[in-house]
Write a protein that holds these residues in place. Structure first.
Motif, mmCIF file in Angstrom:
data_model
loop_
_atom_site.group_PDB
_atom_site.id
_atom_site.type_symbol
_atom_site.label_atom_id
_atom_site.label_comp_id
_atom_site.label_asym_id
_atom_site.label_seq_id
_atom_site.Cartn_x
_atom_site.Cartn_y
_atom_site.Cartn_z
ATOM 1 N N PRO A 72 0.802 -1.236 0.000
ATOM 2 C CA PRO A 72 0.000 0.000 0.000
ATOM 3 C C PRO A 72 0.828 1.277 0.000
ATOM 4 O O PRO A 72 0.291 2.358 -0.245
ATOM 5 C CB PRO A 72 -0.819 -0.124 1.290
ATOM 6 C CG PRO A 72 -0.028 -1.035 2.163
ATOM 7 C CD PRO A 72 0.655 -1.996 1.250
ATOM 8 N N VAL A 73 2.131 1.149 0.239
ATOM 9 C CA VAL A 73 2.994 2.333 0.262
ATOM 10 C C VAL A 73 3.450 2.722 -1.139
ATOM 11 O O VAL A 73 3.455 3.899 -1.511
ATOM 12 C CB VAL A 73 4.218 2.103 1.180
ATOM 13 C CG1 VAL A 73 5.166 3.295 1.112
ATOM 14 C CG2 VAL A 73 3.778 1.839 2.611
ATOM 15 N N PHE A 80 -3.151 2.829 -7.392
ATOM 16 C CA PHE A 80 -4.537 2.403 -7.165
ATOM 17 C C PHE A 80 -4.914 1.215 -8.042
ATOM 18 O O PHE A 80 -5.490 0.230 -7.554
ATOM 19 C CB PHE A 80 -5.488 3.567 -7.422
ATOM 20 C CG PHE A 80 -6.942 3.196 -7.332
ATOM 21 C CD1 PHE A 80 -7.581 3.075 -6.109
ATOM 22 C CD2 PHE A 80 -7.677 2.940 -8.485
ATOM 23 C CE1 PHE A 80 -8.907 2.726 -6.029
ATOM 24 C CE2 PHE A 80 -9.006 2.579 -8.414
ATOM 25 C CZ PHE A 80 -9.632 2.476 -7.181
ATOM 26 N N ASP A 81 -4.613 1.288 -9.337
ATOM 27 C CA ASP A 81 -5.002 0.212 -10.253
ATOM 28 C C ASP A 81 -4.338 -1.107 -9.874
ATOM 29 O O ASP A 81 -4.964 -2.174 -9.972
ATOM 30 C CB ASP A 81 -4.644 0.581 -11.693
ATOM 31 C CG ASP A 81 -5.538 1.682 -12.244
ATOM 32 O OD1 ASP A 81 -6.639 1.877 -11.690
ATOM 33 O OD2 ASP A 81 -5.134 2.343 -13.214
ATOM 34 N N THR A 82 -3.080 -1.055 -9.454
ATOM 35 C CA THR A 82 -2.363 -2.263 -9.041
ATOM 36 C C THR A 82 -3.029 -2.882 -7.817
ATOM 37 O O THR A 82 -3.236 -4.098 -7.749
ATOM 38 C CB THR A 82 -0.893 -1.940 -8.733
ATOM 39 O OG1 THR A 82 -0.268 -1.454 -9.919
ATOM 40 C CG2 THR A 82 -0.154 -3.180 -8.229
ATOM 41 N N MET A 83 -3.369 -2.045 -6.840
ATOM 42 C CA MET A 83 -3.993 -2.553 -5.606
ATOM 43 C C MET A 83 -5.386 -3.102 -5.882
ATOM 44 O O MET A 83 -5.766 -4.142 -5.336
ATOM 45 C CB MET A 83 -4.035 -1.445 -4.552
ATOM 46 C CG MET A 83 -2.654 -1.047 -4.056
ATOM 47 S SD MET A 83 -2.651 0.125 -2.673
ATOM 48 C CE MET A 83 -3.297 1.605 -3.464
ATOM 49 N N LEU A 84 -6.136 -2.433 -6.739
ATOM 50 C CA LEU A 84 -7.485 -2.905 -7.057
ATOM 51 C C LEU A 84 -7.429 -4.245 -7.777
ATOM 52 O O LEU A 84 -8.217 -5.164 -7.491
ATOM 53 C CB LEU A 84 -8.209 -1.868 -7.913
ATOM 54 C CG LEU A 84 -9.712 -2.078 -8.110
ATOM 55 C CD1 LEU A 84 -10.439 -1.999 -6.773
ATOM 56 C CD2 LEU A 84 -10.268 -1.043 -9.080
ATOM 57 N N THR A 89 -4.053 0.254 3.391
ATOM 58 C CA THR A 89 -3.215 -0.368 4.419
ATOM 59 C C THR A 89 -4.035 -1.378 5.215
ATOM 60 O O THR A 89 -3.554 -2.485 5.522
ATOM 61 C CB THR A 89 -2.652 0.707 5.371
ATOM 62 O OG1 THR A 89 -1.833 1.607 4.613
ATOM 63 C CG2 THR A 89 -1.819 0.075 6.480
ATOM 64 N N ARG A 90 -5.265 -1.022 5.522
ATOM 65 C CA ARG A 90 -6.144 -1.936 6.260
ATOM 66 C C ARG A 90 -6.523 -3.145 5.399
ATOM 67 O O ARG A 90 -6.547 -4.282 5.883
ATOM 68 C CB ARG A 90 -7.393 -1.184 6.714
ATOM 69 C CG ARG A 90 -8.488 -2.063 7.312
ATOM 70 C CD ARG A 90 -8.069 -2.786 8.588
ATOM 71 N NE ARG A 90 -9.108 -3.699 9.032
ATOM 72 C CZ ARG A 90 -10.114 -3.333 9.847
ATOM 73 N NH1 ARG A 90 -10.184 -2.072 10.298
ATOM 74 N NH2 ARG A 90 -11.027 -4.207 10.206
ATOM 75 N N ILE A 91 -6.816 -2.920 4.108
ATOM 76 C CA ILE A 91 -7.162 -4.035 3.219
ATOM 77 C C ILE A 91 -6.001 -5.021 3.139
ATOM 78 O O ILE A 91 -6.189 -6.242 3.212
ATOM 79 C CB ILE A 91 -7.521 -3.513 1.804
ATOM 80 C CG1 ILE A 91 -8.760 -2.629 1.850
ATOM 81 C CG2 ILE A 91 -7.731 -4.692 0.840
ATOM 82 C CD1 ILE A 91 -9.999 -3.310 2.395
#
Length: 239
Positions: free
Chosen positions: A139-140, A144-148, A193-195
């Protein structure tokens, strides 16, 4: 003056008949359909009509066609990924309509993900754990697209780890749905970070094969998403 019913084109009628044979199980996966000339005579349509019907069924992943001496059209073996692709368009239309919102999406996720987490804890293989770890994100540094994308991949693997292909079939279009710009713009700074932390905790429970803890972690994960996305009415906080 009474209106007349418009009949669908001949190729559509033939495709509907063959689809009914396949979905009813009368034609089994791997079974060869009658050759094109035989279908022409049997149903009384032209060869071009038969070919158009077969093309339609192939586009719906119901049959596969091969060339050569041993070729022909065969009933496809079910594949959750391909079948889910066919559901995705309708699912996307519904989730972007006025009648279906994020609260509905999260309600469906809860109905699927909580029991799926428990089943996955008891049935997962080492390969599933490897796939889940490969779907972790940072998350650091990740955008956004990578995390999604990683989030969607993670939950698809949980569905696969249940060993029940129906979870995969229903879950895949679900995880392709977007939150909507109005929701994304107001996510709290610590959201990803929570996800990430929730995903790692859930994997720990799958490693330990603790079904109760996995279900609890999945429920809390969805509780957080509901509150963070501004739909607390969908959340059922588990203590």
């Amino acid at each position: 003056m009474t209106g007349s019913t418009v009949r669908p084109p001949a190729y559509q009628q033939l495709a509907d008949e063959l689809r009914a044979e396949i979905t009813s199980g009368r034609l089994q996966p791997g079974e060869r359909l009658p050759p094109e000339p035989e279908l022409c005579v049997k149903i009384g349509v032209s060869r071009s009509t038969v070919r158009e019907a077969l093309r339609l069924l192939a586009s719906q992943h119901l049959i596969v066609t091969t060339r050569g001496v041993t070729g022909g059209s065969f009933v496809a073996h079910p594949d959750a990924g391909q079948l889910a692709d066919g559901l995705s368009t309708g699912f996307a239309l519904l989730t972007h309509s006025a009648g279906v919102g994020l609260a509905d999406l999260l309600e469906l996720r809860r109905a699927l993900e909580v029991p799926a987490a428990g089943l996955a804890a008891g049935r997962r293989a080492e390969a599933h754990l490897a796939e889940l770890r490969a779907a972790f994100f940072d998350p650091v540094i990740d955008d956004f697209d990578t995390m999604l994308s990683a989030h969607s991949a993670f939950h698809r693997v949980i569905a696969k780890a249940t060993g029940n292909p129906l979870f995969e079939l229903v879950g895949r279009p679900l995880y392709q749905a977007s939150y909507g710009e109005e929701v994304v713009a107001h996510l709290p700074p610590e959201y990803w970070t929570r996800i990430d932390a929730d995903h790692r905790e859930l994997v720990d429970h799958l490693v330990a094969q603790d079904a109760d803890a996995a279900r609890l972690a999945a429920a809390r994960h969805l509780d957080y998403i509901a509150v963070a996305a501004g739909t607390p009415a969908t959340a059922e906080v588990v203590t």
